[in-house]
Design a protein around this motif. Sequence first.
Motif, PDB file in Angstrom:
ATOM      1  N   PHE A  25      49.763  55.210  61.656  1.00  0.00           N
ATOM      2  CA  PHE A  25      49.548  55.290  60.218  1.00  0.00           C
ATOM      3  C   PHE A  25      50.367  56.448  59.667  1.00  0.00           C
ATOM      4  CE2 PHE A  25      45.131  53.237  59.239  1.00  0.00           C
ATOM      5  CZ  PHE A  25      45.753  52.001  59.164  1.00  0.00           C
ATOM      6  N   SER A  26      50.983  56.246  58.517  1.00  0.00           N
ATOM      7  CA  SER A  26      51.705  57.324  57.854  1.00  0.00           C
ATOM      8  C   SER A  26      50.710  58.257  57.160  1.00  0.00           C
ATOM      9  CB  SER A  26      52.696  56.753  56.841  1.00  0.00           C
ATOM     10  OG  SER A  26      52.024  55.923  55.906  1.00  0.00           O
ATOM     11  N   ALA A  27      51.213  59.389  56.663  1.00  0.00           N
ATOM     12  CA  ALA A  27      50.352  60.427  56.114  1.00  0.00           C
ATOM     13  C   ALA A  27      49.652  59.983  54.830  1.00  0.00           C
ATOM     14  CB  ALA A  27      51.169  61.684  55.836  1.00  0.00           C
ATOM     15  N   LEU A  28      48.460  60.530  54.621  1.00  0.00           N
ATOM     16  CA  LEU A  28      47.772  60.414  53.343  1.00  0.00           C
ATOM     17  C   LEU A  28      48.280  61.519  52.431  1.00  0.00           C
ATOM     18  CD1 LEU A  28      44.071  60.011  54.604  1.00  0.00           C
ATOM     19  CD2 LEU A  28      45.728  58.199  54.129  1.00  0.00           C
ATOM     20  N   THR A  29      48.247  61.276  51.130  1.00  0.00           N
ATOM     21  CA  THR A  29      48.579  62.306  50.151  1.00  0.00           C
ATOM     22  C   THR A  29      47.368  62.515  49.262  1.00  0.00           C
ATOM     23  OG1 THR A  29      50.909  61.652  50.154  1.00  0.00           O
ATOM     24  CG2 THR A  29      50.157  62.992  48.314  1.00  0.00           C
ATOM     25  N   ALA A  30      46.939  63.766  49.124  1.00  0.00           N
ATOM     26  CA  ALA A  30      45.716  64.044  48.376  1.00  0.00           C
ATOM     27  C   ALA A  30      45.888  65.246  47.463  1.00  0.00           C
ATOM     28  CB  ALA A  30      44.554  64.294  49.340  1.00  0.00           C
ATOM     29  N   SER A  31      45.214  65.173  46.334  1.00  0.00           N
ATOM     30  CA  SER A  31      45.131  66.314  45.429  1.00  0.00           C
ATOM     31  C   SER A  31      43.768  66.968  45.612  1.00  0.00           C
ATOM     32  CB  SER A  31      45.293  65.870  43.968  1.00  0.00           C
ATOM     33  OG  SER A  31      46.588  65.391  43.735  1.00  0.00           O
ATOM     34  N   VAL A  32      43.742  68.295  45.578  1.00  0.00           N
ATOM     35  CA  VAL A  32      42.503  69.046  45.785  1.00  0.00           C
ATOM     36  C   VAL A  32      42.127  69.744  44.490  1.00  0.00           C
ATOM     37  CG1 VAL A  32      41.336  70.827  47.128  1.00  0.00           C
ATOM     38  CG2 VAL A  32      43.103  69.392  48.202  1.00  0.00           C
ATOM     39  N   ASP A  33      40.979  69.359  43.940  1.00  0.00           N
ATOM     40  CA  ASP A  33      40.455  69.995  42.735  1.00  0.00           C
ATOM     41  C   ASP A  33      39.581  71.161  43.169  1.00  0.00           C
ATOM     42  OD1 ASP A  33      39.569  70.693  40.272  1.00  0.00           O
ATOM     43  OD2 ASP A  33      38.367  68.893  39.912  1.00  0.00           O
ATOM     44  N   GLY A  34      40.212  72.274  43.482  1.00  0.00           N
ATOM     45  CA  GLY A  34      39.511  73.446  43.980  1.00  0.00           C
ATOM     46  C   GLY A  34      40.529  74.449  44.483  1.00  0.00           C
ATOM     47  N   ASP A  35      40.056  75.577  44.961  1.00  0.00           N
ATOM     48  CA  ASP A  35      40.964  76.627  45.436  1.00  0.00           C
ATOM     49  C   ASP A  35      41.589  76.258  46.771  1.00  0.00           C
ATOM     50  OD1 ASP A  35      40.375  78.202  43.239  1.00  0.00           O
ATOM     51  OD2 ASP A  35      38.696  79.192  44.247  1.00  0.00           O
ATOM     52  N   LEU A  36      42.876  76.541  46.905  1.00  0.00           N
ATOM     53  CA  LEU A  36      43.587  76.380  48.177  1.00  0.00           C
ATOM     54  C   LEU A  36      44.019  77.769  48.641  1.00  0.00           C
ATOM     55  CD1 LEU A  36      45.900  73.310  47.358  1.00  0.00           C
ATOM     56  CD2 LEU A  36      43.738  73.304  48.570  1.00  0.00           C
ATOM     57  N   ASN A  37      43.447  78.238  49.722  1.00  0.00           N
ATOM     58  CA  ASN A  37      43.770  79.568  50.234  1.00  0.00           C
ATOM     59  C   ASN A  37      44.468  79.434  51.582  1.00  0.00           C
ATOM     60  OD1 ASN A  37      42.443  81.050  48.090  1.00  0.00           O
ATOM     61  ND2 ASN A  37      40.522  80.301  48.960  1.00  0.00           N
ATOM     62  N   PHE A  38      45.751  79.781  51.583  1.00  0.00           N
ATOM     63  CA  PHE A  38      46.549  79.658  52.805  1.00  0.00           C
ATOM     64  C   PHE A  38      46.764  81.038  53.424  1.00  0.00           C
ATOM     65  CE2 PHE A  38      50.641  79.620  55.041  1.00  0.00           C
ATOM     66  CZ  PHE A  38      50.430  78.572  55.924  1.00  0.00           C
ATOM     67  N   GLU A  39      46.567  81.125  54.732  1.00  0.00           N
ATOM     68  CA  GLU A  39      46.788  82.369  55.473  1.00  0.00           C
ATOM     69  C   GLU A  39      47.819  82.106  56.571  1.00  0.00           C
ATOM     70  OE1 GLU A  39      42.977  83.326  57.000  1.00  0.00           O
ATOM     71  OE2 GLU A  39      42.137  83.924  55.070  1.00  0.00           O
ATOM     72  N   GLY A  40      48.984  82.706  56.450  1.00  0.00           N
ATOM     73  CA  GLY A  40      50.021  82.538  57.453  1.00  0.00           C
ATOM     74  C   GLY A  40      49.739  83.349  58.699  1.00  0.00           C
ATOM     75  N   VAL A  41      50.313  82.942  59.817  1.00  0.00           N
ATOM     76  CA  VAL A  41      50.089  83.670  61.068  1.00  0.00           C
ATOM     77  C   VAL A  41      50.908  84.952  61.117  1.00  0.00           C
ATOM     78  CG1 VAL A  41      49.514  81.578  62.334  1.00  0.00           C
ATOM     79  CG2 VAL A  41      51.886  82.378  62.291  1.00  0.00           C
ATOM     80  N   ALA A  42      51.853  85.135  60.177  1.00  0.00           N
ATOM     81  CA  ALA A  42      52.667  86.350  60.128  1.00  0.00           C
ATOM     82  C   ALA A  42      53.004  86.641  58.676  1.00  0.00           C
ATOM     83  CB  ALA A  42      53.935  86.190  60.957  1.00  0.00           C
ATOM     84  N   ASP A  43      53.432  87.851  58.421  1.00  0.00           N
ATOM     85  CA  ASP A  43      53.757  88.248  57.059  1.00  0.00           C
ATOM     86  C   ASP A  43      55.211  87.997  56.686  1.00  0.00           C
ATOM     87  OD1 ASP A  43      51.168  89.158  56.680  1.00  0.00           O
ATOM     88  OD2 ASP A  43      51.627  91.140  57.522  1.00  0.00           O
ATOM     89  N   SER A  44      56.017  87.579  57.661  1.00  0.00           N
ATOM     90  CA  SER A  44      57.422  87.319  57.375  1.00  0.00           C
ATOM     91  C   SER A  44      57.939  86.249  58.337  1.00  0.00           C
ATOM     92  CB  SER A  44      58.249  88.602  57.517  1.00  0.00           C
ATOM     93  OG  SER A  44      58.164  89.095  58.858  1.00  0.00           O
ATOM     94  N   GLY A  45      59.114  85.725  57.998  1.00  0.00           N
ATOM     95  CA  GLY A  45      59.740  84.735  58.870  1.00  0.00           C
ATOM     96  C   GLY A  45      59.005  83.404  58.873  1.00  0.00           C
ATOM     97  N   VAL A  46      59.206  82.659  59.955  1.00  0.00           N
ATOM     98  CA  VAL A  46      58.606  81.331  60.078  1.00  0.00           C
ATOM     99  C   VAL A  46      57.085  81.401  60.020  1.00  0.00           C
ATOM    100  CG1 VAL A  46      58.361  79.310  61.571  1.00  0.00           C
ATOM    101  CG2 VAL A  46      60.575  80.473  61.401  1.00  0.00           C
ATOM    102  N   GLY A  47      56.525  82.483  60.511  1.00  0.00           N
ATOM    103  CA  GLY A  47      55.079  82.621  60.539  1.00  0.00           C
ATOM    104  C   GLY A  47      54.436  82.603  59.176  1.00  0.00           C
ATOM    105  N   MET A  48      55.213  82.852  58.122  1.00  0.00           N
ATOM    106  CA  MET A  48      54.668  82.791  56.765  1.00  0.00           C
ATOM    107  C   MET A  48      54.318  81.363  56.363  1.00  0.00           C
ATOM    108  SD  MET A  48      57.210  85.402  54.721  1.00  0.00           S
ATOM    109  CE  MET A  48      56.368  85.079  53.162  1.00  0.00           C
TER     110      MET A  48
END
Length: 376
Positions: free
Chosen positions: A86-109
């Motif tokens: 199955f291909s990916a679903l696409t969804a809109s989120v009516d709410g806060d989205l809080n993303f935390e990267g594994v690093a502060d710079s580079g690919v990890g962001m």
Amino acid sequence: MGSSSSSQLADTATSAGFEYIFPAIRGVQAGREFYVSMCPLRLIPKIFLFDEDELAPEVRAQRVLNKGRLPALTRYIVDNPDDYVFSALTASVDGDLNFEGVADSGVGMRVGQLRIPMAARFLINDGQHRRAAIEQALKENPDLGEETIAVVFFHDAGLARCQQMFADLNRHAVRPPRSIGVLYDHRDDLAIVARLLAMKCPVFKGHVEMEASTLAQRSRKLFTLSSVYFATQSLLQGLEVKKDAAQQLAAEYWEAVDEVIPEWGMVRNRKLSAPEVRKDYIHSHGIALHALGRIGNTLLRQSNSPKTWQTKLKLLSSVDWARTNPDWEGRAMVGGRVSKSHQNLTLTVNYLRQHLKLGLSPEEQRVEDAYQRGDA
């Protein structure tokens, strides 16, 4: 976040307190952030919603769910647990989205975890039929619940934006030609039979367009793979024969048809060109092949031996397949153009049955009576 934080990322979405936590990759499109994650199938029916059917179209963000599509999609998952896709679903989120990267710079962001409040509303922009099929499949096979599907999350920017997303996601969607679907389908036994006929049967070998479902005006092919598929499907309908026997039986039938349609052989012998034959005759068009398949099905059912149906089939040599034959107008043709409608197919079958002195089914008789009255 440091390396110790990265080890805390789950392989699948989990809930902590009043949040969902998804492992995710952050991206940017048109200046807006979006996130790609993997979601366990068991969560799909619980968190992803689609608009109620009774809402007016102008206040919905997607089309009404077509429940008629669900059984086939559900069976696809349940019957192919080891190789469905199955291909990916696409969804809109009516709410806060809080993303935390594994690093502060580079690919990890760009790699990390996405936190979404459980109170947020998830609205599917693309994939509501996949979502409904997953829900049904889980009822039959709960073990599928630990498998995952890709989900693309966007922040809900209101109804207008969600409606625009649906329009944009579907704007350039093009269903692949039926021929290439048959060419690449390794689950459908009939598709396998059709491919083998196209590649090995002397009638079709070298003269079947394997990808497109329509032939270009100058194409050197006589048939399309999709027309061979549907014609052979009609031929074998309801006959209890195994795959190998089905291919042999179909090949024998189409070779017998070839004997009463000399123009096909003339193309193979280069006495006529394929464009000439398609232009001047209708017997290589999909409607004619389909009708010949239906006729063959009747002959195979009524005959005790190949000799019987082959003898009967020879009566088709009296059919004038030329487009200039006025009998085709209103049957296989409308306004001088070949028509593929169900009614025209039935009227073409009826015409061939008359030449073979075969009776009509009640439905065929009803269509024939309407045609004779001038209602068709």
